[in-house]
Design a protein around this motif. Sequence first.
Motif, PDB file in Angstrom:
ATOM      1  N   ARG A   1     118.816  -5.001  31.029  1.00  0.00           N
ATOM      2  CA  ARG A   1     118.845  -3.665  32.205  1.00  0.00           C
ATOM      3  C   ARG A   1     117.414  -3.188  32.548  1.00  0.00           C
ATOM      4  O   ARG A   1     117.333  -2.406  33.227  1.00  0.00           O
ATOM      5  N   ASP A   2     116.960  -2.529  31.519  1.00  0.00           N
ATOM      6  CA  ASP A   2     115.876  -2.314  31.338  1.00  0.00           C
ATOM      7  C   ASP A   2     114.871  -2.416  32.830  1.00  0.00           C
ATOM      8  O   ASP A   2     113.924  -2.127  33.203  1.00  0.00           O
ATOM      9  N   ARG A   3     114.453  -4.241  32.051  1.00  0.00           N
ATOM     10  CA  ARG A   3     113.879  -4.267  33.224  1.00  0.00           C
ATOM     11  C   ARG A   3     114.579  -4.889  34.853  1.00  0.00           C
ATOM     12  O   ARG A   3     113.676  -4.685  35.730  1.00  0.00           O
ATOM     13  N   THR A   4     115.453  -4.724  34.866  1.00  0.00           N
ATOM     14  CA  THR A   4     115.924  -4.791  35.854  1.00  0.00           C
ATOM     15  C   THR A   4     116.023  -4.117  36.489  1.00  0.00           C
ATOM     16  O   THR A   4     115.784  -3.293  37.642  1.00  0.00           O
ATOM     17  N   ALA A   5     116.102  -2.019  35.959  1.00  0.00           N
ATOM     18  CA  ALA A   5     115.704  -1.363  36.769  1.00  0.00           C
ATOM     19  C   ALA A   5     114.676  -1.064  37.164  1.00  0.00           C
ATOM     20  O   ALA A   5     114.700  -0.753  38.293  1.00  0.00           O
ATOM     21  N   VAL A   6     113.423  -1.262  35.730  1.00  0.00           N
ATOM     22  CA  VAL A   6     112.021  -1.115  36.395  1.00  0.00           C
ATOM     23  C   VAL A   6     111.894  -2.314  37.888  1.00  0.00           C
ATOM     24  O   VAL A   6     111.487  -2.026  38.618  1.00  0.00           O
ATOM     25  N   ALA A   7     112.498  -2.970  37.763  1.00  0.00           N
ATOM     26  CA  ALA A   7     112.145  -4.490  38.910  1.00  0.00           C
ATOM     27  C   ALA A   7     113.032  -3.721  39.941  1.00  0.00           C
ATOM     28  O   ALA A   7     112.299  -3.691  41.369  1.00  0.00           O
ATOM     29  N   GLN A   8     114.205  -3.818  40.126  1.00  0.00           N
ATOM     30  CA  GLN A   8     114.550  -3.147  42.399  1.00  0.00           C
ATOM     31  C   GLN A   8     114.270  -1.646  42.363  1.00  0.00           C
ATOM     32  O   GLN A   8     113.819  -1.384  42.818  1.00  0.00           O
ATOM     33  N   THR A   9     113.859  -0.981  41.160  1.00  0.00           N
ATOM     34  CA  THR A   9     113.403   1.101  41.493  1.00  0.00           C
ATOM     35  C   THR A   9     112.455   0.222  42.396  1.00  0.00           C
ATOM     36  O   THR A   9     112.326   0.743  43.433  1.00  0.00           O
ATOM     37  N   ALA A  10     111.051  -0.390  41.606  1.00  0.00           N
ATOM     38  CA  ALA A  10     110.049  -0.780  42.637  1.00  0.00           C
ATOM     39  C   ALA A  10     110.489  -1.120  43.699  1.00  0.00           C
ATOM     40  O   ALA A  10     109.862  -0.378  44.691  1.00  0.00           O
ATOM     41  N   LEU A  11     110.864  -2.411  44.035  1.00  0.00           N
ATOM     42  CA  LEU A  11     111.154  -2.767  45.164  1.00  0.00           C
ATOM     43  C   LEU A  11     111.671  -1.899  45.604  1.00  0.00           C
ATOM     44  O   LEU A  11     111.437  -1.749  47.659  1.00  0.00           O
ATOM     45  N   LEU A  12     112.679  -0.821  45.482  1.00  0.00           N
ATOM     46  CA  LEU A  12     113.527   0.109  46.019  1.00  0.00           C
ATOM     47  C   LEU A  12     112.758   1.560  47.170  1.00  0.00           C
ATOM     48  O   LEU A  12     112.827   1.398  47.998  1.00  0.00           O
ATOM     49  N   SER A  13     111.819   1.144  46.228  1.00  0.00           N
ATOM     50  CA  SER A  13     110.325   2.198  46.310  1.00  0.00           C
ATOM     51  C   SER A  13     109.660   2.161  47.742  1.00  0.00           C
ATOM     52  O   SER A  13     109.714   3.166  48.346  1.00  0.00           O
TER      53      SER A  13
ATOM     54  N   LEU B   1     117.602   5.219  33.536  1.00  0.00           N
ATOM     55  CA  LEU B   1     116.674   3.940  32.943  1.00  0.00           C
ATOM     56  C   LEU B   1     115.257   3.756  33.116  1.00  0.00           C
ATOM     57  O   LEU B   1     115.045   3.136  32.672  1.00  0.00           O
ATOM     58  N   THR B   2     114.858   4.616  34.482  1.00  0.00           N
ATOM     59  CA  THR B   2     113.721   4.652  34.368  1.00  0.00           C
ATOM     60  C   THR B   2     112.523   5.872  34.653  1.00  0.00           C
ATOM     61  O   THR B   2     111.549   5.611  34.967  1.00  0.00           O
ATOM     62  N   GLY B   3     113.227   6.935  34.872  1.00  0.00           N
ATOM     63  CA  GLY B   3     112.663   8.221  34.355  1.00  0.00           C
ATOM     64  C   GLY B   3     112.717   9.137  35.736  1.00  0.00           C
ATOM     65  O   GLY B   3     111.525   9.547  35.699  1.00  0.00           O
ATOM     66  N   SER B   4     113.234   8.500  36.903  1.00  0.00           N
ATOM     67  CA  SER B   4     112.255   8.391  38.269  1.00  0.00           C
ATOM     68  C   SER B   4     113.704   8.749  38.673  1.00  0.00           C
ATOM     69  O   SER B   4     114.953   8.794  38.625  1.00  0.00           O
TER      70      SER B   4
ATOM     71  N   ASP C   1     117.940 -12.058  33.118  1.00  0.00           N
ATOM     72  CA  ASP C   1     118.364 -10.899  33.268  1.00  0.00           C
ATOM     73  C   ASP C   1     119.007 -10.117  33.740  1.00  0.00           C
ATOM     74  O   ASP C   1     120.160  -9.043  34.066  1.00  0.00           O
ATOM     75  N   ALA C   2     119.148 -10.414  35.414  1.00  0.00           N
ATOM     76  CA  ALA C   2     120.085  -9.436  36.272  1.00  0.00           C
ATOM     77  C   ALA C   2     121.771 -10.155  36.202  1.00  0.00           C
ATOM     78  O   ALA C   2     122.227  -9.435  35.960  1.00  0.00           O
ATOM     79  N   LEU C   3     121.739 -11.177  35.535  1.00  0.00           N
ATOM     80  CA  LEU C   3     122.967 -12.011  35.528  1.00  0.00           C
ATOM     81  C   LEU C   3     123.460 -11.069  34.427  1.00  0.00           C
ATOM     82  O   LEU C   3     124.834 -11.091  34.558  1.00  0.00           O
ATOM     83  N   GLU C   4     122.818 -10.788  33.373  1.00  0.00           N
ATOM     84  CA  GLU C   4     123.132 -10.332  32.554  1.00  0.00           C
ATOM     85  C   GLU C   4     124.267  -9.463  32.727  1.00  0.00           C
ATOM     86  O   GLU C   4     125.241  -8.231  32.334  1.00  0.00           O
ATOM     87  N   ALA C   5     123.333  -8.623  33.723  1.00  0.00           N
ATOM     88  CA  ALA C   5     123.325  -6.038  33.949  1.00  0.00           C
ATOM     89  C   ALA C   5     125.108  -6.935  34.578  1.00  0.00           C
ATOM     90  O   ALA C   5     125.242  -6.370  34.965  1.00  0.00           O
ATOM     91  N   LEU C   6     124.468  -7.810  35.716  1.00  0.00           N
ATOM     92  CA  LEU C   6     126.095  -7.828  37.084  1.00  0.00           C
ATOM     93  C   LEU C   6     127.363  -8.520  36.231  1.00  0.00           C
ATOM     94  O   LEU C   6     128.468  -7.782  36.320  1.00  0.00           O
TER      95      LEU C   6
END
Length: 430
Positions: free
Chosen positions: A298-310, A100-103, A119-124
Amino acid sequence: MKLGIGIGWRPEIADAVEALPGIDWVEAVAENLCADHLPDSLVRLRERGVTVVPHGVSLGLGGADRPDPGRLAGLAARAELLGTPLVTEHIAFVRAGGPLTGSPVLEAGHLLPVPRTWDALEALCENVRIAQDSLPVPLALENIAALISWPGEELTEGQFLAELVERTGVRLLIDVANLHTNHVNRGEDPATALDELPVEAIAYVHVAGGVEKDGVWHDTHAHPVTRPVLDVLAELRSRVDPPGVLLERDDDFPPAGELAGELTAIRTTLAAAAPASGASRNPAARPPEPAARPAGARDRTAVAQTALLSALVAGTPAPDGFDHRRLRVQSRALAAKRADVVAKVAPELPGILGDGYRPAFLAYARNRPMSAGYRRDALDFAERLLIEGRPADDAARRRLTRWWQERAAARPPRRGARLVHAARTALLGK
């Protein structure tokens, strides 16, 4: 379904759990159980009529990716093996990155908070529906503790949980210790959260201990249950009679008498806080959802969560809006947990490295994120040390080399061969 009073089953306290009086049920970490056979202790408990509930920790249903079919199948197999009435997991994400993030995929090795956004609620909700369709029994989800808050959240914890239940019909596992943790760390009122969430959806309740350090509450599951946590339990009991209440302890296990004392305190709290006959709850109004939102939750949630975890595990810059001090605390906590778990799954490493194990691992983990499980992490750590020519002691380096070779090979030597090598090493002093 009435569960009663229970305790978290762990191998270290299996004998104590079997001997404790008044235990109606136990909960076992699903990933610590084999899918085709049970530990003898759990077999004996089940023969006595004690219910065993598998509690998952690795699905990551709050993540941007859809749940892994293999992990779901594993949880389903354990549910079938145990003959359990339900299974439980967490409202959390545990990994990020990937297609989803190409990372690269990053593993947290810990439960991280989901942003309380639409957004996160929709994916969850979609992930929960997938899980429900894959499991043979009902699913209940647990609220988690958090050191950090997401900026720009659109819902409170109670509203988020209420919307999740409304949209999916999932049950709730309410952890009152986590509500207390979020009170200390994020200024959230447990009573308000309890007022907003649908208490009739509660499947059972967790009670656990922790400790406060430098103004931050750490949900350790390795300390006694405190009075503030019992007070939150009393708040919950004043609203609803939960079907089950369970004491959790994951480390630094006390004598059986202390566990029995904590269970007594839980029973006493529940009895004293029982609501008056006829007490009722007035459900909070549902928050209005934005009339129109762009596609791509999902894409927006993926970018946000990846940035935080990184930022937490790979040393990248902190995303805008986060408390940098809290991120540093969380980052150190994640690294410390990795060091502790690797020491448990690969106890030979602290044995070889001695007092140098922990500082060496923390230095390694500072900017080398975990990409698979803890066993892979142990191998990667040992490999990094050997590449760097460490440890300096020749004998220790030879032992570490041998350890790594045995486990990194496609077919590691059988246990008998390792014992022969260990005996030869001891005799020759090599």
